[in-house]
Design an enzyme around this catalytic site. Structure first.
Site, PDB file in Angstrom:
ATOM      1  N   GLU A   1      66.778  -8.082  14.936  1.00  0.00           N
ATOM      2  CA  GLU A   1      67.280  -6.730  15.085  1.00  0.00           C
ATOM      3  C   GLU A   1      68.613  -6.915  15.391  1.00  0.00           C
ATOM      4  O   GLU A   1      68.862  -7.378  16.565  1.00  0.00           O
ATOM      5  CB  GLU A   1      66.278  -5.963  16.156  1.00  0.00           C
ATOM      6  CG  GLU A   1      66.605  -4.933  16.475  1.00  0.00           C
ATOM      7  CD  GLU A   1      65.680  -4.209  17.410  1.00  0.00           C
ATOM      8  OE1 GLU A   1      65.555  -2.906  17.363  1.00  0.00           O
ATOM      9  OE2 GLU A   1      65.630  -4.893  18.446  1.00  0.00           O
TER      10      GLU A   1
ATOM     11  N   ASP B   1      63.695  -9.175  18.888  1.00  0.00           N
ATOM     12  CA  ASP B   1      64.009  -8.096  19.229  1.00  0.00           C
ATOM     13  C   ASP B   1      65.489  -8.055  20.096  1.00  0.00           C
ATOM     14  O   ASP B   1      65.767  -8.895  20.791  1.00  0.00           O
ATOM     15  CB  ASP B   1      63.053  -7.575  20.528  1.00  0.00           C
ATOM     16  CG  ASP B   1      63.348  -6.363  21.066  1.00  0.00           C
ATOM     17  OD1 ASP B   1      63.153  -5.328  20.401  1.00  0.00           O
ATOM     18  OD2 ASP B   1      63.728  -6.266  22.226  1.00  0.00           O
TER      19      ASP B   1
END
Length: 753
Positions: free
Chosen positions: A428, A392
């Site tokens: 990401e 993330d």
């Protein structure tokens, strides 16, 4: 304010007239001395709590905690009634406080109290009144609540300009969960009979799911197992994954996480889990078997069950920030262990550098922080059996001092680590800080979420692209982003939807977000949805609109699964799952987010599942649909046949002018004659050739099927204009035929001769 602690804080502030002095005065309160518990020196490594039997036959647990600037560390042990006993860790080696405590066995609950200066103006936030979770705890028992006692500062201090600077002396232990000593040995750590699937990147199909949401409503899973690791390991859950044909599940965060204060005050909870506080501990709320260590074994059994079905396990991990938020956030772990050592601070060290939008950012450049992250990653691979990670806000991890740096310590360590460089790594590739958007920039070891693919496909099917150049790149592997440094097409993780945003069904049912249930006045969530409701906002009884929406879903799924790169589906999209227009359901731990298995009883949604399954099976069967190298566009044979060619609706190859012209129709020819690479026997890979025709226009259009050398005739494989695909396969058209492309449809044709 009414408590004694708060009254004392006010008195201190009034007496000194200075916020810094008030903070120091309030911080002088100390708890009563703990009962003495004997401890041996122990060892500084490994970090965390490790049960062992010493050479003298004495069983106990070694505790080791990095707390660089601390003045003292107390280990706190809790019995079943919550009674606390404290052990002073007197040994300090290389900034690690450690000790071996005889008689401490697996299942023991514990935490730390760390002593040091309270001086927020210099970033020092030590407060021994706050019980702290061990960053290396293998299991966590209990849930986080956020009363004022769990904050290091007096939360309701009246003067806002020094609101975070007055130390709170109240004990937080009754309100926070505890770490649990876990036995590392025994049958739960036996992976002898586990067979990791090890699916090559090019052959992968990823399925993003939430452990609880995927199984919570499944009728064939026992009630007591729904929403748990054991529920995901149940044959009924795995059967769906196998029928669909996915090769990997990407689990939304399963590290122990906490709920944000603003959610708890609204009666909501963090559902997605992007608020980690324990990087070694499986989230306890997802365990059916217990939370005093049993969750570890249950997670491992889940991984084994998925592996036995040929499915890899990828974890969505959140190492960019923690649940302690900014200077006004709670003191749960790292903030109280060494705030300056773990977090990025601003030039004013009272404030946090926030590249994540969550209040804080881990300072990954610091060796001990980097060690925490890499130790955690290796643990999940070697001891918990997982096969990869999706990071993330990975750009935040790649920042050196301030800027994103692809030579940063984090990326360099991963690249040379003998364990981590061999697992699947997905970035990401952005964060919320300046210069944080890094799509296409990660080094060759990494794959990336490709949001440009998402945007282009959404825009194409709502007929909002100015031309088809962007679609050409996205369908063929995004060479403009990834064809450098030896990277391959599978560096692009193609997705149209993810957990964050509309579901696939909502993408064609709503043009605007509907997040009222989140309690933020519909202000949260993105407004850039690139969605089209097909003529009516939300659910409707208009059968024409409903039929168009189902067709658009077939178009989107077919586009995704025919594109070069690694496709990612979101759990329930293949069933027509809806979140009722909520595009930010992070706090909806209810039917809004859970997969509705009753949709399979509807023939229309069952047909969508069958199409998705069939497309994935086609992808597995035909290597031309999952290429391991970029297309060259060069002629492969004397007759001029190339590995990739693009056609207009006239049946002619596209010119540069065609790429720049407004168009709703695109023909993509994939040649299977000469696919780079060799099969398992070392032979040249040969496959069928295909022509995919995508038409996003609202009216039918004529399309001339290319003639020789491309083909003699074509056989229809998929026709998304049809509700039931059983009618499509087998229909043949001679090359050169002018066919009618239905409005808003995809036609996949196999070259039959």
């Amino acid at each position: 304010m009414s408590s004694a602690a708060e009254q004392e804080a006010v008195a201190g502030h009034q007496a000194t007239g200075n916020g810094r002095q008030a903070a120091a005065a309030h911080g002088t309160r100390r708890a009563a001395p703990p009962p003495a518990v004997p401890a041996r020196p122990g060892a500084p490594t490994p970090l965390g709590a490790r049960f062992r039997v010493g050479p003298d036959g004495v069983a106990g647990t070694n505790f080791a905690l990095w707390a660089g600037g601390a003045e003292g560390v107390e280990l706190c042990l809790f019995d079943e009634t919550g009674k606390e006993s404290r052990v002073r860790l007197a040994e300090l080696t290389h900034e690690i406080w450690h000790g071996f405590v005889p008689g401490v066995l697996p299942g023991q609950r514990y935490g730390y109290r760390v002593h040091g200066r309270w001086d927020p103006w210099t970033g020092a936030r030590w407060n021994p009144a706050k019980l702290l979770l061990d960053p290396y705890a293998r299991a966590v028992d209990g849930d986080f609540s956020l009363p004022p006692e769990v904050y290091g500062h007096v939360r309701d201090w009246p003067q806002q300009h020094v609101a975070d600077t007055v130390r709170d002396g109240r004990d937080s232990a009754p309100y926070v969960p505890k770490g649990v000593v876990v036995h590392d040995g025994g049958t739960e750590d036996e992976w002898t009979y586990d067979r990791r699937p090890k699916t090559p990147w090019a052959d992968s199909v990823i399925y993003e799911l939430h452990v609880k949401g995927f199984t919570r409503l499944h009728p064939d899973i026992p009630e007591e197992l729904r929403g748990t690791y054991a529920g995901l390991a149940h044959p009924a859950a795995i059967e769906h994954l196998v029928k669909l044909g996915v090769t990997a599940v990407e689990l939304l965060p399963v590290h122990q996480f906490a709920h944000e204060d603003h959610l708890l005050r609204r009666g909501l909870r963090n559902y997605w889990g992007y608020n980690s506080i324990g990087y070694f501990a499986p989230h306890a709320a997802y365990a059916a078997s217990g939370t005093t260590g049993q969750q570890v074994g249950e997670f491992k059994r889940m991984v084994r069950a998925l592996h036995a079905a040929g499915i890899e396990v990828i974890l969505d991990v959140v190492y960019n920030h923690t649940a302690e938020a900014g200077e006004l956030g709670p003191t749960l772990s790292l903030k109280g262990i060494d705030n300056r050592g773990y977090y990025r601070l601003q030039d004013d060290p009272r404030r946090y550098a926030d590249y994540t939008g969550c209040g804080n950012t881990l300072h990954v450049v610091q060796p001990h922080v980097l060690r925490l992250i890499t130790d955690s990653l290796r643990y999940w691979v070697t001891e918990m059996g997982v096969d990869g990670f999706r990071f993330d806000l990975a750009a935040a991890l790649a920042r050196s001092m301030h800027d994103v740096d692809m030579l940063s310590p984090f990326l360099a360590v991963i690249a040379q680590d003998p364990v981590l460089r061999r697992v699947k790594l997905i970035a990401e590739p952005w964060d919320v800080g300046s210069g944080g958007y890094q799509v296409g920039a990660f080094p060759p070891l990494w794959t990336e979420w490709n949001d440009r693919y998402r945007n282009a496909v959404r825009d194409f099917w709502r007929h909002a692209l100015p031309d088809v150049r962007e679609m050409g790149y996205r369908l063929s592997g995004s060479s403009d982003l990834y064809a450098w440094g030896g990277r391959r097409p599978y560096a692009s993780v193609n997705f149209i939807t993810a957990h964050d945003g509309f579901t696939l069904r909502d993408l064609v049912s709503y043009s605007h977000k509907h997040n009222e249930a989140n309690g933020e006045g519909n202000r949260d969530g993105t407004d850039d949805n690139r969605a089209w409701n097909c003529g009516a906002e939300g659910e409707t009884d208009d059968e024409g609109v409903r039929a168009l929406r189902r067709r658009q879903l077939r178009n989107l799924l077919t586009t995704l699964l025919l594109s070069t790169g690694v496709p990612m589906l979101v759990a329930g999209d293949e069933l027509g799952r809806t979140q009722r227009g909520n595009n930010n359901a992070y706090c909806q731990d209810n039917e809004i987010s859970w997969v509705d298995w009753g949709l399979l009883a509807d023939p229309g949604w069952k047909a969508l599942f069958e199409l998705a399954s069939r497309l994935i099976e086609l992808r597995h069967r035909h290597p031309v649909l999952r290429r391991r190298a970029f297309f060259s566009g060069r002629a492969q044979t004397a007759d001029g046949l190339r590995d990739l060619a693009w056609f207009t609706s006239r049946g002619t190859e596209m010119t540069e002018q065609d790429w720049y012209a407004p168009a709703a129709t695109l023909g993509m020819y994939l040649s299977g004659r000469d696919i780079p690479g060799r099969d398992e026997r070392g032979d040249q890979i040969l496959d069928d050739s295909f022509l995919a025709v995508l038409h996003a226009g609202e009216q039918p259009v004529s399309f001339v099927l290319p003639g020789p050398p491309w083909a003699e005739r074509y056989e229809v494989v998929v026709d998304t204009s049809l509700e039931e695909q059983g009618e499509a396969p087998g229909v043949e058209h001679p090359a050169g035929t002018e066919i009618t492309m239905p409005a808003r449809a995809v036609l996949l044709l196999r070259v039959a001769g």
